[in-house]
Design a protein around this motif. Sequence first.
Motif, PDB file in Angstrom:
ATOM      1  N   PHE A  76       2.097   3.303  -2.135  1.00  0.00           N
ATOM      2  CA  PHE A  76       1.771   4.437  -3.000  1.00  0.00           C
ATOM      3  C   PHE A  76       0.263   4.669  -3.145  1.00  0.00           C
ATOM      4  CE2 PHE A  76       5.924   3.014  -5.068  1.00  0.00           C
ATOM      5  CZ  PHE A  76       6.672   3.922  -4.340  1.00  0.00           C
ATOM      6  N   ASP A  77      -0.520   4.007  -2.331  1.00  0.00           N
ATOM      7  CA  ASP A  77      -1.978   4.136  -2.474  1.00  0.00           C
ATOM      8  C   ASP A  77      -2.434   5.590  -2.390  1.00  0.00           C
ATOM      9  OD1 ASP A  77      -2.158   1.471  -2.792  1.00  0.00           O
ATOM     10  OD2 ASP A  77      -3.218   1.045  -0.907  1.00  0.00           O
ATOM     11  N   HIS A  78      -1.817   6.356  -1.474  1.00  0.00           N
ATOM     12  CA  HIS A  78      -2.293   7.717  -1.235  1.00  0.00           C
ATOM     13  C   HIS A  78      -1.832   8.718  -2.286  1.00  0.00           C
ATOM     14  CE1 HIS A  78       1.757   7.748   0.310  1.00  0.00           C
ATOM     15  NE2 HIS A  78       1.718   9.049   0.496  1.00  0.00           N
ATOM     16  N   SER A 131       7.866   9.963  -0.693  1.00  0.00           N
ATOM     17  CA  SER A 131       7.133   9.642  -1.908  1.00  0.00           C
ATOM     18  C   SER A 131       6.727  10.877  -2.687  1.00  0.00           C
ATOM     19  CB  SER A 131       5.898   8.823  -1.565  1.00  0.00           C
ATOM     20  OG  SER A 131       5.151   9.469  -0.549  1.00  0.00           O
ATOM     21  N   GLN A 170      -1.765   7.867  -5.768  1.00  0.00           N
ATOM     22  CA  GLN A 170      -2.058   7.350  -7.104  1.00  0.00           C
ATOM     23  C   GLN A 170      -2.583   8.426  -8.040  1.00  0.00           C
ATOM     24  OE1 GLN A 170      -1.417   4.340  -8.514  1.00  0.00           O
ATOM     25  NE2 GLN A 170      -0.269   3.977  -6.635  1.00  0.00           N
ATOM     26  N   HIS A 171      -3.271   9.413  -7.505  1.00  0.00           N
ATOM     27  CA  HIS A 171      -3.963  10.369  -8.381  1.00  0.00           C
ATOM     28  C   HIS A 171      -3.520  11.810  -8.212  1.00  0.00           C
ATOM     29  CE1 HIS A 171      -6.458   7.072  -9.621  1.00  0.00           C
ATOM     30  NE2 HIS A 171      -6.756   6.808  -8.362  1.00  0.00           N
ATOM     31  N   ASP A 177       0.813  -1.219   0.000  1.00  0.00           N
ATOM     32  CA  ASP A 177       0.000   0.000   0.000  1.00  0.00           C
ATOM     33  C   ASP A 177       0.849   1.274   0.000  1.00  0.00           C
ATOM     34  OD1 ASP A 177       1.087  -0.234   2.479  1.00  0.00           O
ATOM     35  OD2 ASP A 177      -0.776   0.168   3.590  1.00  0.00           O
TER      36      ASP A 177
END
Length: 235
Positions: A29-31, A62, A33-34, A27
Amino acid sequence: MTSETPSSALQKMLADNQTFAEDLPPDEFDHIQHEQNPYITVLTCCDSRVRIRAFLADEQPSDDVFVIRNIGNQLAATCGSVDFGVRHLHTPLLLILGHTRCGAIKAACSDYRGESLHLVQELNGLHLPVRDIDPNGDPEIEWLRAVERNVHYQCDLAMQRYREKVADGSLAIVGCVYDFANLYQRGIGRIILLNVNGESGPDISRDSPLLAPLSKEMLDLSLVRNPITSASKST
Ligand SMILES: [Zn+2]
């Protein structure tokens, strides 16, 4: 000069990426992604010795830093990229980061007419701020002074470009030198603060709202003290 060959460099790059990717939590890079939400736009030199991690505590940051690099950390060479960080990503800090023993600065002080056309063009952008070298001075100190003059010059250009954001308090522009040679006698790896929103050197006000939250110890370690002399240099 590296001893790697093209093949061994490619192999090393992919092997290092494999290690990097395998070590990541699923998880990680989940936060992001956009969208990205950096808080620093940094304009620094391409020099491989300048570590972005020098001002990041996180092992694997990140999206904290929007990074623009070119030889000699030149604003005019890359205005669009810096605009993106400052005007679109709205980072509250623009860090212009030179460094000790910058080869681009040294080259811009010398005869570089034999270089390629595009390299000459990029060095021309540095020649104006760094050309005033004292031939009788200590070469190491003259080199450092040229690095500093370039940082101030780039900060002046940035102040002209983003003056309205500095005035309304949404942006601070700071000029620094990353010192991996301990020329400032604050220890290797220290980032030395030379310019704050156009104020430079000893004129930087410790009482400004921008610096007010910083401790005296932090300011003593970070703020430049002029002049650095050959008697005080140490490597
Ligand atoms: Zn450099």
